[in-house]
Design a protein around this motif. Structure first.
Motif, PDB file in Angstrom:
ATOM      1  N   VAL A 100       0.828  -1.260   0.126  1.00 53.34           N
ATOM      2  CA  VAL A 100      -0.040   0.114   0.053  1.00 53.34           C
ATOM      3  C   VAL A 100       0.808   1.321  -0.096  1.00 53.34           C
ATOM      4  O   VAL A 100       0.394   2.224  -0.662  1.00 53.34           O
ATOM      5  N   HIS A 126      -1.701  11.340   3.279  1.00 52.27           N
ATOM      6  CA  HIS A 126      -1.827   9.769   2.966  1.00 52.27           C
ATOM      7  C   HIS A 126      -3.145   9.493   2.023  1.00 52.27           C
ATOM      8  O   HIS A 126      -2.948   8.787   1.127  1.00 52.27           O
ATOM      9  N   LEU A 127      -4.094  10.324   2.315  1.00 48.48           N
ATOM     10  CA  LEU A 127      -5.384  10.126   1.415  1.00 48.48           C
ATOM     11  C   LEU A 127      -4.854  10.572   0.017  1.00 48.48           C
ATOM     12  O   LEU A 127      -5.323   9.623  -0.715  1.00 48.48           O
ATOM     13  N   HIS A 128      -4.433  11.638  -0.087  1.00 52.77           N
ATOM     14  CA  HIS A 128      -3.829  12.322  -1.251  1.00 52.77           C
ATOM     15  C   HIS A 128      -3.143  11.263  -1.992  1.00 52.77           C
ATOM     16  O   HIS A 128      -3.164  10.834  -3.389  1.00 52.77           O
ATOM     17  N   LEU A 132      -2.916   8.046  -1.866  1.00 51.88           N
ATOM     18  CA  LEU A 132      -3.451   6.880  -2.237  1.00 51.88           C
ATOM     19  C   LEU A 132      -4.275   7.120  -3.481  1.00 51.88           C
ATOM     20  O   LEU A 132      -4.387   6.270  -4.335  1.00 51.88           O
ATOM     21  N   VAL A 133      -4.826   8.107  -3.469  1.00 50.79           N
ATOM     22  CA  VAL A 133      -5.721   8.647  -4.761  1.00 50.79           C
ATOM     23  C   VAL A 133      -4.891   8.920  -5.801  1.00 50.79           C
ATOM     24  O   VAL A 133      -5.038   8.010  -7.032  1.00 50.79           O
ATOM     25  N   GLU A 134      -3.583   9.331  -5.687  1.00 54.81           N
ATOM     26  CA  GLU A 134      -2.724   9.208  -6.849  1.00 54.81           C
ATOM     27  C   GLU A 134      -2.225   7.661  -7.357  1.00 54.81           C
ATOM     28  O   GLU A 134      -2.340   7.758  -8.393  1.00 54.81           O
ATOM     29  N   GLN A 135      -1.973   7.045  -6.283  1.00 53.12           N
ATOM     30  CA  GLN A 135      -1.768   5.825  -6.660  1.00 53.12           C
ATOM     31  C   GLN A 135      -2.921   4.962  -7.331  1.00 53.12           C
ATOM     32  O   GLN A 135      -2.658   4.440  -8.453  1.00 53.12           O
ATOM     33  N   LEU A 136      -4.095   4.934  -7.080  1.00 50.19           N
ATOM     34  CA  LEU A 136      -5.246   4.729  -7.803  1.00 50.19           C
ATOM     35  C   LEU A 136      -5.239   5.049  -9.224  1.00 50.19           C
ATOM     36  O   LEU A 136      -5.565   4.362  -9.941  1.00 50.19           O
TER      37      LEU A 136
END
Lengths: 234, 234
Positions: free
Chosen positions: A74, A135-137, A139-143
DNA sequence: ATGCCGCCATGACTATGGTCAAGAGTACGG
DNA sequence: CCGTACTCTTGACCATAGTCATGGCGGCAT
């Protein structure tokens, strides 16, 4: 490394340095510090969270093991980064496992301490929210990357993040081994190898754990352009 | 629908109902309520965030447009769910765009209001963190699914979440159109079609916007097992 | 030095999913 | 009742990435 050095790094971490000064000492004095060997587990998925973690040295990965046995990385945290803020405050279970991927030093802050500080100073809540949002951001970039880019393009972006330069040539050191890089980018090591191969056309050469980039802008173009275009260029 | 009805739904939303009673009325009286048509934009990526949003009716999707033009759906929110908490409080720019995917009613809470309430009552900070953590968790799950599961398995999990039952047969209604479901699951509509086809072997039949599941447990097994096994079973 | 072992690259093969194109089924409005 | 528009499905084709197997290279210890 002595605790005093650890505390100095801790003071510079993204989470801590945004807190009001007079809380920082309380926090550092009540935190615990621990060394982890490479491969050692820091916490497991579904364990109850009651600490926030700050990486003082080395690298830590967060990952999930799917029921079918495959591992999804993750995120990977470096010195100065923190994780587990939101979970610890909510007091629920970790949605991921954490493991040191190199020898590492980690600081642990009891969440009860944070909760009580938060009650007397709402600014702390805002700091924690800010770091959670980061962190949220990410993860969004990874998605976005997984859904909208090919493997080679994800590798290109990974290299671009390592090289803090706007244009021209650049040489970067791969921060951890290729198995982990591959996992972080959602592919198998073999695919990473081949992706590196394709990046030759974008002026990237890999030697050992070094990547030589001929022109950062060319690589950036490669990462952003529709994959179809790269076919024609062989 | 009248504002009073909207407020009733708002009071039941995950974010609001965890707040102390005496703040709720202040909050509702200072929030704004708006109708959006299907396809209408709520906010755009890189706009400055100064409101938190609560879906009162209909469906809202969050998405990113990659530089190469392709769209990545980050999440889809239903009645009672809220988004934008962390960004609005940090006061930075939205990392995603938001759009109504059906006719929708949305409540907007000025972040300045939340910040001031938060300063007088730290419990509000905790509520917001909790709701942010829920989003974090769901992004982590999506990442795991994209990295560790095939398309058909992701569709299986999607269906399982819709059907709130432990075992036996079950019929569920697909909540929004297949183009959007496909986007949410990181695939094209054509692939979604084929994924549905594969699920026939797991006792799933699709008619219109209904899915009939012969046995929930069988479907769960399909979603969790190594994809290799499904080959042999045709 | 020699041999072993871990890490990485490469090749062959296969499955998965994207793309393009065509067609079926349904809904809506005249 | 019909036509049009839309959504969804299907087929063919191909690029991308996973799997399995092999082999090279470097580091490390005997």
């Amino acid at each position: 490394m002595a605790h005093e050095q650890h505390k100095a790094i801790a003071r510079n971490s993204l989470l801590i340095r945004s807190l009001p000064d007079h809380h920082i000492e309380t926090l550092l004095s009540r935190a615990s510090f621990r060394h982890y060997d490479r491969g050692e587990t820091i916490f497991l998925q579904d364990e109850e969270a009651n600490e926030i973690h700050v990486v003082l040295d080395g690298w830590v990965k967060l990952f999930r093991i799917a029921p079918n046995g495959s591992e999804a990385v993750v995120s990977v945290f470096a010195r100065g980064e923190s994780f587990g803020e939101a979970v610890a405050l909510k007091g629920t279970c970790y949605p991921v496992s954490a493991e040191a991927v190199s020898p590492a030093e980690v600081m642990h802050i009891p969440s009860s301490l944070l909760v009580s500080l938060m009650k007397e100073d709402p600014q702390i809540g805002i700091s924690i929210l800010a770091s959670t949002f980061t962190h949220l951001h990410s993860l969004v970039e990874q998605l976005e990357q997984l859904k909208a880019q090919t493997g080679a393009q994800r590798v290109a972006e990974f290299l671009l993040k390592l090289c803090h330069r706007d244009a021209g040539a650049c040489e970067v050191v791969l921060p951890y081994d290729k198995v982990l890089i591959a996992g972080r980018l959602g592919m198998k090591p073999e695919s990473l190898s081949r992706a590196f191969g394709r990046l030759k056309s974008a002026g990237v050469r890999i030697q050992r754990n070094h990547a030589v980039i001929d022109d950062v802008q060319v690589l950036r173009d490669y990462a952003e352009v529709d994959p179809a275009e790269s076919w024609s260029k062989g």
